[in-house]
Design a protein around this motif. Structure first.
Motif, PDB file in Angstrom:
ATOM      1  N   ASN A   4      49.981 -83.262 -63.280  1.00 31.33           N
ATOM      2  CA  ASN A   4      48.755 -83.776 -63.890  1.00 31.33           C
ATOM      3  C   ASN A   4      47.630 -83.885 -62.875  1.00 31.33           C
ATOM      4  O   ASN A   4      46.488 -83.576 -63.188  1.00 31.33           O
ATOM      5  CB  ASN A   4      48.998 -85.128 -64.564  1.00 31.33           C
ATOM      6  N   THR A   5      47.929 -84.331 -61.665  1.00 34.62           N
ATOM      7  CA  THR A   5      46.898 -84.432 -60.634  1.00 34.62           C
ATOM      8  C   THR A   5      46.320 -83.055 -60.348  1.00 34.62           C
ATOM      9  O   THR A   5      45.100 -82.895 -60.249  1.00 34.62           O
ATOM     10  CB  THR A   5      47.467 -85.072 -59.355  1.00 34.62           C
ATOM     11  N   ASP A   6      47.179 -82.052 -60.251  1.00 33.61           N
ATOM     12  CA  ASP A   6      46.689 -80.689 -60.055  1.00 33.61           C
ATOM     13  C   ASP A   6      45.794 -80.262 -61.206  1.00 33.61           C
ATOM     14  O   ASP A   6      44.779 -79.611 -61.001  1.00 33.61           O
ATOM     15  CB  ASP A   6      47.867 -79.705 -59.943  1.00 33.61           C
ATOM     16  N   ARG A   7      46.180 -80.625 -62.414  1.00 35.02           N
ATOM     17  CA  ARG A   7      45.396 -80.283 -63.613  1.00 35.02           C
ATOM     18  C   ARG A   7      44.007 -80.904 -63.544  1.00 35.02           C
ATOM     19  O   ARG A   7      43.016 -80.243 -63.828  1.00 35.02           O
ATOM     20  CB  ARG A   7      46.156 -80.764 -64.847  1.00 35.02           C
ATOM     21  N   TYR A   8      43.943 -82.185 -63.180  1.00 35.50           N
ATOM     22  CA  TYR A   8      42.643 -82.854 -63.087  1.00 35.50           C
ATOM     23  C   TYR A   8      41.788 -82.231 -61.987  1.00 35.50           C
ATOM     24  O   TYR A   8      40.602 -81.969 -62.192  1.00 35.50           O
ATOM     25  CB  TYR A   8      42.814 -84.352 -62.793  1.00 35.50           C
ATOM     26  N   GLU A   9      42.391 -82.021 -60.824  1.00 31.33           N
ATOM     27  CA  GLU A   9      41.629 -81.459 -59.705  1.00 31.33           C
ATOM     28  C   GLU A   9      41.155 -80.047 -59.996  1.00 31.33           C
ATOM     29  O   GLU A   9      40.055 -79.668 -59.620  1.00 31.33           O
ATOM     30  CB  GLU A   9      42.448 -81.545 -58.421  1.00 31.33           C
ATOM     31  N   SER A  10      41.965 -79.271 -60.692  1.00 26.97           N
ATOM     32  CA  SER A  10      41.565 -77.922 -61.071  1.00 26.97           C
ATOM     33  C   SER A  10      40.381 -77.960 -62.039  1.00 26.97           C
ATOM     34  O   SER A  10      39.410 -77.211 -61.880  1.00 26.97           O
ATOM     35  CB  SER A  10      42.745 -77.191 -61.711  1.00 26.97           C
ATOM     36  N   ALA A  11      40.444 -78.829 -63.026  1.00 25.01           N
ATOM     37  CA  ALA A  11      39.342 -78.952 -63.992  1.00 25.01           C
ATOM     38  C   ALA A  11      38.057 -79.381 -63.292  1.00 25.01           C
ATOM     39  O   ALA A  11      36.975 -78.844 -63.573  1.00 25.01           O
ATOM     40  CB  ALA A  11      39.711 -79.948 -65.089  1.00 25.01           C
ATOM     41  N   VAL A  12      38.155 -80.321 -62.376  1.00 26.18           N
ATOM     42  CA  VAL A  12      36.972 -80.801 -61.661  1.00 26.18           C
ATOM     43  C   VAL A  12      36.438 -79.705 -60.739  1.00 26.18           C
ATOM     44  O   VAL A  12      35.218 -79.525 -60.612  1.00 26.18           O
ATOM     45  CB  VAL A  12      37.278 -82.113 -60.905  1.00 26.18           C
ATOM     46  N   ALA A  13      37.309 -78.936 -60.116  1.00 24.73           N
ATOM     47  CA  ALA A  13      36.854 -77.818 -59.274  1.00 24.73           C
ATOM     48  C   ALA A  13      36.069 -76.812 -60.118  1.00 24.73           C
ATOM     49  O   ALA A  13      35.002 -76.340 -59.700  1.00 24.73           O
ATOM     50  CB  ALA A  13      38.042 -77.145 -58.598  1.00 24.73           C
ATOM     51  N   HIS A  14      36.554 -76.502 -61.311  1.00 27.76           N
ATOM     52  CA  HIS A  14      35.830 -75.592 -62.210  1.00 27.76           C
ATOM     53  C   HIS A  14      34.487 -76.192 -62.630  1.00 27.76           C
ATOM     54  O   HIS A  14      33.480 -75.484 -62.748  1.00 27.76           O
ATOM     55  CB  HIS A  14      36.663 -75.263 -63.445  1.00 27.76           C
ATOM     56  N   TYR A  15      34.480 -77.489 -62.838  1.00 27.59           N
ATOM     57  CA  TYR A  15      33.247 -78.206 -63.198  1.00 27.59           C
ATOM     58  C   TYR A  15      32.189 -78.023 -62.105  1.00 27.59           C
ATOM     59  O   TYR A  15      31.048 -77.662 -62.392  1.00 27.59           O
ATOM     60  CB  TYR A  15      33.610 -79.680 -63.383  1.00 27.59           C
ATOM     61  N   PHE A  16      32.586 -78.227 -60.847  1.00 22.22           N
ATOM     62  CA  PHE A  16      31.627 -78.065 -59.749  1.00 22.22           C
ATOM     63  C   PHE A  16      31.224 -76.607 -59.552  1.00 22.22           C
ATOM     64  O   PHE A  16      30.077 -76.329 -59.189  1.00 22.22           O
ATOM     65  CB  PHE A  16      32.163 -78.671 -58.452  1.00 22.22           C
ATOM     66  N   GLU A  17      32.130 -75.676 -59.801  1.00 16.30           N
ATOM     67  CA  GLU A  17      31.766 -74.260 -59.740  1.00 16.30           C
ATOM     68  C   GLU A  17      30.650 -73.964 -60.734  1.00 16.30           C
ATOM     69  O   GLU A  17      29.708 -73.230 -60.424  1.00 16.30           O
ATOM     70  CB  GLU A  17      32.983 -73.378 -60.027  1.00 16.30           C
ATOM     71  N   ALA A  18      30.743 -74.531 -61.918  1.00 17.65           N
ATOM     72  CA  ALA A  18      29.694 -74.323 -62.926  1.00 17.65           C
ATOM     73  C   ALA A  18      28.383 -74.951 -62.472  1.00 17.65           C
ATOM     74  O   ALA A  18      27.321 -74.310 -62.519  1.00 17.65           O
ATOM     75  CB  ALA A  18      30.135 -74.905 -64.271  1.00 17.65           C
ATOM     76  N   TRP A  19      28.430 -76.186 -62.010  1.00 21.19           N
ATOM     77  CA  TRP A  19      27.200 -76.863 -61.597  1.00 21.19           C
ATOM     78  C   TRP A  19      26.544 -76.207 -60.391  1.00 21.19           C
ATOM     79  O   TRP A  19      25.339 -76.351 -60.187  1.00 21.19           O
ATOM     80  CB  TRP A  19      27.465 -78.346 -61.325  1.00 21.19           C
ATOM     81  N   LEU A  73      32.389 -86.725 -54.728  1.00 24.39           N
ATOM     82  CA  LEU A  73      32.258 -87.943 -53.938  1.00 24.39           C
ATOM     83  C   LEU A  73      33.509 -88.775 -54.198  1.00 24.39           C
ATOM     84  O   LEU A  73      33.645 -89.382 -55.256  1.00 24.39           O
ATOM     85  CB  LEU A  73      30.989 -88.694 -54.351  1.00 24.39           C
ATOM     86  N   GLY A  74      34.456 -88.741 -53.281  1.00 23.44           N
ATOM     87  CA  GLY A  74      35.708 -89.461 -53.468  1.00 23.44           C
ATOM     88  C   GLY A  74      36.751 -88.618 -54.180  1.00 23.44           C
ATOM     89  O   GLY A  74      36.569 -87.429 -54.412  1.00 23.44           O
ATOM     90  N   ALA A  75      37.833 -89.262 -54.530  1.00 19.63           N
ATOM     91  CA  ALA A  75      38.980 -88.588 -55.139  1.00 19.63           C
ATOM     92  C   ALA A  75      38.848 -88.507 -56.656  1.00 19.63           C
ATOM     93  O   ALA A  75      38.130 -89.300 -57.271  1.00 19.63           O
ATOM     94  CB  ALA A  75      40.254 -89.340 -54.779  1.00 19.63           C
ATOM     95  N   VAL A  76      39.561 -87.558 -57.226  1.00 19.16           N
ATOM     96  CA  VAL A  76      39.683 -87.446 -58.676  1.00 19.16           C
ATOM     97  C   VAL A  76      40.840 -88.333 -59.107  1.00 19.16           C
ATOM     98  O   VAL A  76      41.901 -88.340 -58.481  1.00 19.16           O
ATOM     99  CB  VAL A  76      39.964 -85.981 -59.087  1.00 19.16           C
ATOM    100  N   ASP A  77      40.637 -89.091 -60.185  1.00 13.65           N
ATOM    101  CA  ASP A  77      41.657 -89.988 -60.709  1.00 13.65           C
ATOM    102  C   ASP A  77      41.816 -89.686 -62.191  1.00 13.65           C
ATOM    103  O   ASP A  77      40.827 -89.416 -62.879  1.00 13.65           O
ATOM    104  CB  ASP A  77      41.207 -91.440 -60.502  1.00 13.65           C
ATOM    105  N   GLY A  78      43.041 -89.698 -62.690  1.00 14.64           N
ATOM    106  CA  GLY A  78      43.199 -89.417 -64.105  1.00 14.64           C
ATOM    107  C   GLY A  78      44.511 -89.879 -64.682  1.00 14.64           C
ATOM    108  O   GLY A  78      45.437 -90.254 -63.968  1.00 14.64           O
ATOM    109  N   HIS A  79      44.549 -89.857 -65.996  1.00 19.40           N
ATOM    110  CA  HIS A  79      45.777 -90.091 -66.745  1.00 19.40           C
ATOM    111  C   HIS A  79      45.627 -89.432 -68.111  1.00 19.40           C
ATOM    112  O   HIS A  79      44.519 -89.192 -68.589  1.00 19.40           O
ATOM    113  CB  HIS A  79      46.099 -91.586 -66.891  1.00 19.40           C
ATOM    114  N   HIS A  80      46.746 -89.075 -68.683  1.00 18.66           N
ATOM    115  CA  HIS A  80      46.791 -88.366 -69.962  1.00 18.66           C
ATOM    116  C   HIS A  80      45.853 -87.155 -69.910  1.00 18.66           C
ATOM    117  O   HIS A  80      46.003 -86.320 -69.038  1.00 18.66           O
ATOM    118  CB  HIS A  80      46.490 -89.320 -71.120  1.00 18.66           C
ATOM    119  N   ASP A  81      44.882 -87.067 -70.787  1.00 11.92           N
ATOM    120  CA  ASP A  81      43.949 -85.934 -70.793  1.00 11.92           C
ATOM    121  C   ASP A  81      42.575 -86.322 -70.253  1.00 11.92           C
ATOM    122  O   ASP A  81      41.582 -85.648 -70.526  1.00 11.92           O
ATOM    123  CB  ASP A  81      43.798 -85.390 -72.224  1.00 11.92           C
TER     124      ASP A  81
END
Length: 127
Positions: A4-19, A73-81
């Protein structure tokens, strides 16, 4: 690191690629990779739905802040979706960061963003 942590970090990496995409074609591809087809983005200044509107919003931010890039800025934190993370808009010329915020994203089953709820913590006067 959990799946799940990999999933969140991957989604956020794609988010920053778009921005941070530099031209319209790269931006369109990055938005399509990051967001689901009917994905949304909402912050105090905008509410948009779908790839074209999200790309338009990002292009507008680039016009308003030329020479700036979005950085985590800082770490990605998540749970569920759901995941949360901080970010700042940094000047490539002098390293200043006049804009900063915090976003909460919800992911679909494929790990693409269904929704973004953005919060602005620091905004320059007149922006």
């Amino acid at each position: 690191m959990s799946v799940n942590t990999d999933r969140y970090e991957s989604a956020v990496a794609h988010y920053f690629e778009a921005w941070n995409a530099g031209d319209p074609e790269a931006l369109a591809k990055a938005v399509a990779a990051a967001w689901s087809v009917e994905g949304t983005y909402t912050d105090p200044l905008a509410t948009v739905t779908g790839h074209a509107e999200i790309a338009g919003l990002i292009a507008g931010a680039h016009e308003q802040f030329p020479g700036f890039a979005f950085r985590p800025l800082g770490a990605v934190d998540g749970h569920h979706d759901t995941a949360r993370f901080g970010w700042e808009l940094v000047s490539e010329a002098d390293g200043s960061a006049p804009v900063a915020g915090f976003d909460v994203i919800t992911l679909d089953a494929d790990g693409r963003i269904r929704s973004v709820l953005g919060f602005l913590d620091r905004v320059p006067a007149g922006a």
